[in-house]
Design a protein around this motif. Structure first.
Motif, PDB file in Angstrom:
ATOM      1  N   ALA A  16      18.224   6.785 -82.540  1.00 44.94           N
ATOM      2  CA  ALA A  16      16.918   7.612 -82.506  1.00 44.94           C
ATOM      3  C   ALA A  16      15.872   7.107 -81.413  1.00 44.94           C
ATOM      4  N   ILE A  17      15.898   5.818 -81.189  1.00 44.71           N
ATOM      5  CA  ILE A  17      15.084   5.326 -79.887  1.00 44.71           C
ATOM      6  C   ILE A  17      15.701   5.752 -78.628  1.00 44.71           C
ATOM      7  N   LEU A  18      17.250   5.723 -78.537  1.00 47.23           N
ATOM      8  CA  LEU A  18      17.697   6.155 -77.434  1.00 47.23           C
ATOM      9  C   LEU A  18      17.568   7.618 -77.148  1.00 47.23           C
ATOM     10  N   ILE A  19      17.599   8.453 -78.137  1.00 45.27           N
ATOM     11  CA  ILE A  19      17.253   9.778 -77.970  1.00 45.27           C
ATOM     12  C   ILE A  19      15.603  10.323 -77.508  1.00 45.27           C
ATOM     13  N   TRP A  20      14.971   9.456 -78.180  1.00 44.16           N
ATOM     14  CA  TRP A  20      13.540   9.715 -78.006  1.00 44.16           C
ATOM     15  C   TRP A  20      13.041   9.259 -76.555  1.00 44.16           C
ATOM     16  N   THR A  21      13.533   7.934 -76.087  1.00 49.98           N
ATOM     17  CA  THR A  21      13.459   7.312 -74.667  1.00 49.98           C
ATOM     18  C   THR A  21      14.094   8.403 -73.678  1.00 49.98           C
ATOM     19  N   GLY A  22      15.098   8.981 -73.871  1.00 50.70           N
ATOM     20  CA  GLY A  22      15.788   9.841 -72.931  1.00 50.70           C
ATOM     21  C   GLY A  22      15.009  10.847 -72.710  1.00 50.70           C
ATOM     22  N   TRP A  23      14.611  11.696 -73.789  1.00 54.96           N
ATOM     23  CA  TRP A  23      13.640  12.946 -73.642  1.00 54.96           C
ATOM     24  C   TRP A  23      12.278  12.482 -73.048  1.00 54.96           C
ATOM     25  N   CYS A  24      11.541  11.367 -73.253  1.00 57.07           N
ATOM     26  CA  CYS A  24      10.317  11.035 -72.702  1.00 57.07           C
ATOM     27  C   CYS A  24      10.436  10.727 -71.172  1.00 57.07           C
ATOM     28  N   PHE A  25      11.430  10.354 -70.723  1.00 53.78           N
ATOM     29  CA  PHE A  25      11.803   9.750 -69.269  1.00 53.78           C
ATOM     30  C   PHE A  25      12.393  11.034 -68.524  1.00 53.78           C
TER      31      PHE A  25
END
Length: 417
Positions: free
Chosen positions: A209-218
């Motif tokens: 979840a954190i990796l997907i969220w971080t990838g989307w934000c950046f």
């Protein structure tokens, strides 16, 4: 709220939804002309053009007000009022029609669960699906016509839409469409049609979840990673480009707030966590598929193949309907493109249109024929291919890149470049 809504007479519900459709049409029109890169003073709800006649109270009446706005033809072009009036009319009819289709005919349920008693049992669930889709449809309407006008889809539409989808999923897993489980239809999750392994309730689910969220934000902050000068230079360029963006502080705040919310949801666990993780996986797969095609197509053609707005659009779609729906919508979109191109060419004599309208139309077709696609295509193919579907996609992606590269080489030689 649903318990108050469902007992109302169906005739009253349809009338209220027709009025809601008009309001959403007004909101869509406002977004089309005010969230675009080239903002235009079209419509009674924005600041008028300096040369426009004074606007009256009757101009603010939805649908009918556009007839009075015809007096601004000399400023905005002949017949400029027809499209926005048509959008409001279409949504006033389409929204109650979609509600009837979803909740009163149960056409989204598997075909074996559409008896009258099943429709009653599923009405609360289907009403929740409909409510979430009101947001999705409104955003897609605005995105479609902005893309027609400017060949771009603004982040001001897709970013809030994606965040709302994540919030909705955390609140209720019943925003997701059904699939044909053994005893009774269940909301489709990131693991469907397979059962959810317990490992996803632990650190593996959290890190995913954190990796997907971080990838989307950046990705929103910096959409280009240049590797030709080495990894260190690529990282330095990425950071420098991020800091130069006027809104990087806002994006960092969104990332931080989202990360905290994901951590809180993870700590509670259970169905809300599975639902949020399903929405995040849909975000990652929906956006990731289009992003991968964009990268390969751009490298092969030596020019931008798809706009990044298409990436954020499909990320939002995946967050609303899951990764399975996003993938099916992407592959259905070329079918929708045939009808769109024909209509657009008849109206404008221009056959070149952006890909966003195709994706929005493909999404709606996927939803409307949901059971046919899920039961008739997805479940069967997933049972046969399983995780091999990922390798098949990568192989097709490579083949597409080679074909586009060969096309570019032949085309350049033919033109003598």
């Amino acid at each position: 709220m649903i318990n108050f809504w469902i007992p109302l007479p169906i005739e009253l519900r349809l009338v209220l939804l027709s009025l809601t459709g008009v309001l959403l049409g007004v909101i869509s029109n406002y977004a089309i002309y005010n969230l675009a890169w080239d903002r235009r003073p079209i419509g009674p709800w924005c600041r008028a053009h300096p040369d426009a006649p004074a606007r009256s109270i009757t101009d603010r009446i939805p649908i009918l007000g556009w007839l009075g706005m015809r007096r601004e033809n000399h400023l905005h072009g002949k017949g400029f009022w027809i499209r926005p009036m048509g959008i409001e009319v279409a949504m006033s009819i389409g929204i109650p029609a979609y509600y009837w289709y979803v909740t009163q005919t149960a056409s989204l349920l598997p075909i074996g669960f559409r008896a009258p008693k099943d429709i009653v049992a599923a009405e609360s669930w289907m009403t929740t699906v409909f409510a979430a889709h009101l947001v999705l449809i409104t955003i897609m309407v605005a995105a479609t016509f902005i893309d027609f006008d400017e060949r771009t889809i603004p982040d001001l539409l897709t970013i809030p839409g994606t965040i709302l989808a994540l919030i909705f999923s955390w609140c209720s897993i019943f925003i997701f469409l059904p699939w044909d489980a053994p005893n009774w239809p269940e909301p489709i999750t990131f693991a469907s049609p397979s059962p959810i392994a317990m490992v996803w309730l632990g650190p593996k689910g959290w890190w995913t979840a954190i990796l997907i969220w971080t990838g989307w934000c950046f990705a929103l902050a910096n959409r280009r990673v240049i590797l030709r000068h080495g990894l260190a230079k690529a990282v330095a360029y990425f950071v420098a480009s991020l800091v130069r963006r006027y809104n990087w502080q806002l994006l960092v705040a969104i990332w931080l707030a989202g990360s905290i919310a994901i951590r809180v949801a993870y700590s509670f666990g259970g169905i809300p966590w599975i639902s949020l993780l399903s929405s995040l996986v849909g975000l990652g797969v929906g956006g990731g598929v289009v992003w991968a095609i964009r990268i390969v197509g751009s490298v092969a053609m030596n020019r931008e193949a798809l706009g990044f707005g298409d990436v954020t659009l499909m990320a939002m779609v995946g967050a609303f309907i899951g990764w399975q729906g996003a993938v099916m919508a992407f592959f259905v979109s070329p079918i929708a493109a045939i009808a769109i191109v024909l209509v657009y060419f008849i109206l404008t004599r221009n056959a070149e249109i952006p890909f966003g309208p195709y994706l929005c139309a493909g999404t709606m077709l996927t939803i409307l024929w949901w059971d046919d696609f899920v039961s008739g295509w997805f479940v069967g193919n997933f049972a046969i291919l399983g995780q091999f579907m990922l390798w098949l996609f990568l192989a097709l992606l490579g083949m597409m890149g080679v074909m586009l590269y060969c096309y570019r080489v032949v085309s350049d030689r033919f033109r003598g470049e």
